[in-house]
Design a protein around this motif. Structure first.
Motif, PDB file in Angstrom:
ATOM      1  N   CYS A  46       9.068 -33.346  -7.819  1.00 56.48           N
ATOM      2  CA  CYS A  46       9.111 -34.200  -9.006  1.00 56.48           C
ATOM      3  C   CYS A  46       7.745 -34.268  -9.670  1.00 56.48           C
ATOM      4  CB  CYS A  46       9.590 -35.599  -8.631  1.00 56.48           C
ATOM      5  SG  CYS A  46       8.375 -36.563  -7.689  1.00 56.48           S
ATOM      6  N   CYS A 172       8.253 -40.174  -5.666  1.00 57.36           N
ATOM      7  CA  CYS A 172       8.734 -39.813  -7.002  1.00 57.36           C
ATOM      8  C   CYS A 172       9.196 -41.065  -7.757  1.00 57.36           C
ATOM      9  CB  CYS A 172       9.903 -38.837  -6.897  1.00 57.36           C
ATOM     10  SG  CYS A 172       9.473 -37.266  -6.104  1.00 57.36           S
ATOM     11  N   PRO A 173       9.210 -41.000  -9.074  1.00 59.47           N
ATOM     12  CA  PRO A 173       9.684 -42.144  -9.867  1.00 59.47           C
ATOM     13  C   PRO A 173      11.125 -42.543  -9.547  1.00 59.47           C
ATOM     14  CG  PRO A 173       8.456 -40.618 -11.255  1.00 59.47           C
ATOM     15  CD  PRO A 173       8.646 -39.941  -9.938  1.00 59.47           C
ATOM     16  N   ASP A 174      11.945 -41.576  -9.101  1.00 58.50           N
ATOM     17  CA  ASP A 174      13.342 -41.894  -8.802  1.00 58.50           C
ATOM     18  C   ASP A 174      13.550 -42.409  -7.378  1.00 58.50           C
ATOM     19  OD1 ASP A 174      13.023 -39.655  -7.259  1.00 58.50           O
ATOM     20  OD2 ASP A 174      14.460 -38.396  -8.343  1.00 58.50           O
ATOM     21  N   ARG A 176      12.580 -40.854  -4.477  1.00 57.50           N
ATOM     22  CA  ARG A 176      12.455 -39.830  -3.440  1.00 57.50           C
ATOM     23  C   ARG A 176      11.014 -39.788  -2.936  1.00 57.50           C
ATOM     24  NH1 ARG A 176      13.588 -34.456  -5.888  1.00 57.50           N
ATOM     25  NH2 ARG A 176      12.934 -35.502  -7.826  1.00 57.50           N
TER      26      ARG A 176
END
Length: 223
Positions: A46, A172-174, A176
């Protein structure tokens, strides 16, 4: 005489007497060389993630040592070459898709103060590169300079590097995350010990244990 140490420039770094200070070098970034970081893995990593570092360690490692050489009154030039005992090798290992090794080492360099940059990532550093970020940085050659002690004694030359290692977590921003470990070296140095004196650093003590006829005892503090 006490063990003496000299510092040398290595891989584009400006070295001080006791402290190092990396300088930016212009040029194209080198490939990362990490087995885990294939093109496919990098494509899945990412963007705009955040590094968190832990267990950061810095230690001096012995890389080469000579056999002892006896000099008489007045000293003289040492002749014995150094043999390699350790080969430093930068590396980045990750348990999943992560940024390139160079990006990981850039973050580590900023964390440890080896890299002074306002850029958030190496890609945003305006084309500057640092030796610290090069996972293919070769081990320094063992110095062929001959030291000339000015006194009698049984002398051993040695060489070493300062190695930096740490664990990282890339979020990661999401949500992960991926964890891994990074290691590299910053400077190379050399020194001289008299087998009749107490060594004053870990590399010097190891050199004495490897080459002096009798192991020199460590200081009470273990420094």
């Amino acid at each position: 005489m006490r063990g003496t140490v000299r510092r040398a420039c290595a891989a584009g770094l400006v070295i001080g007497v006791l402290v190092t200070g990396p300088t930016a070098c212009t040029g194209e970034p080198e490939g990362d060389g990490s087995a885990r970081e294939t093109g496919r893995a990098r494509a899945k990593a990412c963007a705009k993630g955040t590094f968190t570092w832990s267990h950061v360690t810095t230690r001096d490692r012995l890389t080469g040592v000579s056999e002892p050489e006896r000099l008489g009154a007045g000293g003289g030039a040492l002749q014995n070459p150094m043999r390699r005992v350790y080969t430093p090798s930068p590396s980045v290992r990750a348990g999943g898709p992560a940024p390139s090794a160079a990006e990981v080492l850039f973050s580590l360099g900023k964390k440890t103060g080896e890299i002074d940059s306002d850029a958030r990532t190496l890609a945003e550093a305006g084309g500057d590169t640092w030796a610290f970020t090069d996972v293919r940085l070769p081990a320094p050659e063992l110095d062929d300079d001959r030291v000339t002690p000015g006194a009698a004694g049984d002398f051993v030359q040695y060489a070493g590097v300062r190695e930096v290692a740490a664990d990282f977590r890339y979020a990661c921003p999401d949500g992960r995350t991926v964890s891994g470990h990074a290691r590299t070296w910053t400077v190379d140095f050399g020194g001289l010990i008299d087998c009749g004196e107490r060594p004053d650093s870990p590399p010097a003590r190891e050199a004495a244990q490897r080459s002096c006829e009798q192991a020199v005892p460590s200081s009470p503090s273990g420094a």
